[in-house]
Design a protein around this motif. Structure first.
Motif, PDB file in Angstrom:
ATOM      1  N   GLU A 144       0.818  -1.216   0.000  1.00  0.00           N
ATOM      2  CA  GLU A 144       0.000   0.000   0.000  1.00  0.00           C
ATOM      3  C   GLU A 144       0.853   1.267   0.000  1.00  0.00           C
ATOM      4  N   ARG A 151      -3.471   8.684  -6.551  1.00  0.00           N
ATOM      5  CA  ARG A 151      -3.017   9.516  -5.440  1.00  0.00           C
ATOM      6  C   ARG A 151      -2.779  10.939  -5.922  1.00  0.00           C
ATOM      7  N   LYS A 157       1.034   9.088   2.800  1.00  0.00           N
ATOM      8  CA  LYS A 157       0.537   7.927   3.536  1.00  0.00           C
ATOM      9  C   LYS A 157       1.541   7.590   4.627  1.00  0.00           C
ATOM     10  N   CYS A 187       1.469  11.750  12.314  1.00  0.00           N
ATOM     11  CA  CYS A 187       1.381  12.125  10.890  1.00  0.00           C
ATOM     12  C   CYS A 187       1.620  13.621  10.716  1.00  0.00           C
TER      13      CYS A 187
END
Length: 230
Positions: A144, A151, A157, A187
């Motif tokens: 992934e 995208r 990601k 993140c």
């Protein structure tokens, strides 16, 4: 001693390293009196390689076509990010070459970065965090994180495993870059650039070895024995 060292640096900068030591600084025994002091690196260091041009016989001489010299001895360098000072180096002799460090963050490119290395550096006696680009052919990377279809440019990601953070960033359509960090959490994305903070840290700290390499190519301290007779 400071004056002598300053003169040697100046002679390298002015390309006048052919002058004898007597001409540079007429003082006996200075060479014997010089003792190096240990530079204390900051919290951020960079590890990278430098190719020292050499065409003689050597069992670990390498050929790297994208380097200026192409043939030479690869040196693994550790440089301080703020001062660009090289405080450790060793020739690369193959996969058995070992490097050490402690309580700092190391920035590296994908020639060095791996999941296993990240885990090893975190553990004693090293206690090092790291940030680095990582090659897409590593078996540990989830599929992934490699996919780029559908995208949006500028999207990211994130993948997490204990202390490790893997980010897949898409700078433009159908292209992505992967970075691994044991320094960052979550993140986090820069509000200014929109880039993941892992990429921001990498870009800010990756260039110290390149700067040192450029300085070495522009300045030479080489001296023949006949020039150093006082």
């Amino acid at each position: 001693m400071r004056a002598l060292l300053g003169l040697l640096v100046l002679s390298a900068y002015l390309k006048s390293n052919h002058l004898s030591s007597k001409e540079l600084f007429d003082e006996k025994n200075l060479w014997c009196c010089i003792q190096g002091s240990h530079e204390s690196p900051s919290s951020y260091v960079t590890i990278d390689e430098q190719l020292l041009g050499f065409r003689g016989r050597c069992p670990f001489r390498m050929y790297i076509p994208n380097k200026l010299s192409k043939y030479g001895i690869k040196i693994v360098l550790v440089c301080d990010v703020s001062s660009k000072y090289m405080f450790d180096a060793m020739p690369y002799l193959g996969k058995s070459t070992n490097t050490n460090g402690s309580s700092r963050n190391i920035t590296m490119d994908n020639w060095f970065t791996s999941i296993k290395l990240a885990d090893d550096l975190l553990a004693p006696p090293y206690n090092l965090t790291m940030v680095g680009t990582i090659r897409k052919n590593k078996r540990d990377i989830p599929p992934e994180m490699l996919a780029t279809k559908n995208r949006d440019p500028g999207s990211s990601k994130f993948c997490f495993d204990k202390e490790k953070v893997l980010v897949s960033y898409t700078p433009k359509k159908n292209k992505n870059v992967l970075l691994l960090s044991t320094m960052h959490e979550g993140c986090s994305v820069s509000k200014t650039s929109g880039n993941p903070e892992i990429i921001e840290t990498y870009n800010q700290t990756k260039g110290s070895v390149d700067t040192l390499d450029q300085m070495c190519s522009n300045m030479s301290y080489n001296r023949s024995p006949s020039q150093d007779v006082l």
